[in-house]
Design a protein around this motif. Sequence first.
Motif, PDB file in Angstrom:
ATOM      1  N   HIS A  97     -23.169 -13.580   9.258  1.00 33.12           N
ATOM      2  CA  HIS A  97     -23.857 -12.485   8.578  1.00 33.12           C
ATOM      3  C   HIS A  97     -25.372 -12.729   8.601  1.00 33.12           C
ATOM      4  O   HIS A  97     -25.824 -13.868   8.489  1.00 33.12           O
ATOM      5  N   MET A 117     -27.633 -12.699   6.541  1.00 34.48           N
ATOM      6  CA  MET A 117     -28.252 -13.442   5.442  1.00 34.48           C
ATOM      7  C   MET A 117     -28.342 -14.934   5.744  1.00 34.48           C
ATOM      8  O   MET A 117     -29.058 -15.668   5.068  1.00 34.48           O
ATOM      9  N   TYR A 118     -27.654 -15.385   6.811  1.00 32.31           N
ATOM     10  CA  TYR A 118     -27.688 -16.790   7.190  1.00 32.31           C
ATOM     11  C   TYR A 118     -28.603 -17.065   8.377  1.00 32.31           C
ATOM     12  O   TYR A 118     -28.627 -18.188   8.895  1.00 32.31           O
ATOM     13  N   HIS A 127     -18.174 -12.047   8.236  1.00 26.88           N
ATOM     14  CA  HIS A 127     -19.481 -11.971   8.878  1.00 26.88           C
ATOM     15  C   HIS A 127     -19.735 -10.665   9.621  1.00 26.88           C
ATOM     16  O   HIS A 127     -20.898 -10.288   9.823  1.00 26.88           O
ATOM     17  N   TRP A 148     -15.035  -9.960   1.274  1.00 29.38           N
ATOM     18  CA  TRP A 148     -16.405  -9.873   0.753  1.00 29.38           C
ATOM     19  C   TRP A 148     -16.374  -9.086  -0.550  1.00 29.38           C
ATOM     20  O   TRP A 148     -15.849  -7.979  -0.604  1.00 29.38           O
ATOM     21  N   THR A 204     -18.934  -8.427  -4.240  1.00 26.34           N
ATOM     22  CA  THR A 204     -20.171  -8.663  -4.969  1.00 26.34           C
ATOM     23  C   THR A 204     -19.866  -8.713  -6.464  1.00 26.34           C
ATOM     24  O   THR A 204     -18.867  -8.152  -6.924  1.00 26.34           O
ATOM     25  N   LEU A 245     -22.633 -11.624  -5.112  1.00 27.87           N
ATOM     26  CA  LEU A 245     -22.522 -12.848  -4.343  1.00 27.87           C
ATOM     27  C   LEU A 245     -22.782 -14.059  -5.236  1.00 27.87           C
ATOM     28  O   LEU A 245     -23.478 -13.970  -6.243  1.00 27.87           O
ATOM     29  N   ASP A 300     -25.038 -19.604  -4.523  1.00 24.43           N
ATOM     30  CA  ASP A 300     -25.056 -20.149  -3.172  1.00 24.43           C
ATOM     31  C   ASP A 300     -24.234 -19.185  -2.321  1.00 24.43           C
ATOM     32  O   ASP A 300     -22.995 -19.171  -2.397  1.00 24.43           O
ATOM     33  N   VAL A 301     -24.913 -18.371  -1.531  1.00 24.48           N
ATOM     34  CA  VAL A 301     -24.196 -17.308  -0.817  1.00 24.48           C
ATOM     35  C   VAL A 301     -23.170 -17.854   0.169  1.00 24.48           C
ATOM     36  O   VAL A 301     -22.275 -17.113   0.601  1.00 24.48           O
ATOM     37  N   SER A 355     -19.336 -17.385  -1.086  1.00 24.97           N
ATOM     38  CA  SER A 355     -19.052 -16.019  -1.544  1.00 24.97           C
ATOM     39  C   SER A 355     -17.816 -15.397  -0.901  1.00 24.97           C
ATOM     40  O   SER A 355     -17.610 -14.192  -0.973  1.00 24.97           O
ATOM     41  N   ARG A 356     -16.978 -16.199  -0.289  1.00 23.46           N
ATOM     42  CA  ARG A 356     -15.777 -15.682   0.350  1.00 23.46           C
ATOM     43  C   ARG A 356     -14.629 -15.561  -0.655  1.00 23.46           C
ATOM     44  O   ARG A 356     -14.555 -16.346  -1.615  1.00 23.46           O
ATOM     45  N   ASN A 393     -15.315 -21.005  -1.499  1.00 21.98           N
ATOM     46  CA  ASN A 393     -15.416 -20.448  -2.846  1.00 21.98           C
ATOM     47  C   ASN A 393     -15.124 -21.576  -3.823  1.00 21.98           C
ATOM     48  O   ASN A 393     -14.041 -22.171  -3.776  1.00 21.98           O
TER      49      ASN A 393
END
Length: 284
Positions: free
Chosen positions: A143, A145-146, A179, A207, A209, A211, A214-215, A218-219, A251
């Motif tokens: 994703h 965001m990484y 992702h 996914w 929310t 999140l 620590d993203v 978030s799974r 998670n």
Amino acid sequence: MTHPLLSLNQATIKYAPLADALRVTADAGYTSIGLWREPVAEVGLAASVKLVEDSGLRVSSMCRGGFFTLAEGAERRAAIDDNRRAIDETAALGAPALVLVAGGIPAGSRDLIGARSRVTDALGELSDYALEAGVTLAIEPLHPMYVSDRAVVSTLGQALDIAEQFPAEAVGVVVDTFHVWWDPQVLDQIARAGASGRIASYQVCDWATPLAADVLLSRHYPGDGVIDFASLTTAVVASGYAGDIEVEIFNQEIWDASWPEVAGRTASAFDAVVSPYLSGVGVL
């Protein structure tokens, strides 16, 4: 018994040492497990191979290699050498694919384009070695965001642009729902990957929310969020992929739960939201 294609990725029961992870997975009725290099290293490769053989489980993938974005120098050479060792480990354990995380933008740099080009360069060094070992290097787009710290490859299309420069047996891609679910081109790119035989692994989790702080953590279990597993799984099956399907969850709450509980909950979630779209698909 669980669905015959369901594989428990070891990260879902992160704190379980290899022997425990294999036992819990087999006891829960799975026939496959996705392994990580660190627990294998803790007991040694030869001992790990024996443990896997005794468990009766298939190894669906090995995680992870990659981190290819450093400029030329000693650190990059060390990363390339480590990936060769990872290929050897993957082959020894009988896994068909080594999952690759590309790596983020190097410290002090803003050159995203250059970082991506170095991923391709690294695969150029490793693809023949992987081919000889019978291992597919599986590029996993992460994703966006990484992108700064973990993976400069963010879409399935970008991963395929790289993979298609090499033989399909040597370099493929990972379709990980966490992702890629957001990508408006994802179904077309799954079809593209299937047309050239590039899907080396299909991984599922959900996914939701908000999140986590620590993203990375978030799974969620499949079905506990917003991902449309019907369309994604149908597309993967239609592409011709018939291999193991891993549930990979990062998670903290799940990691803190008992391993048998997590294995059971994972299988139930898979049966509810993924299995209905696997009718007629067999094990490779």
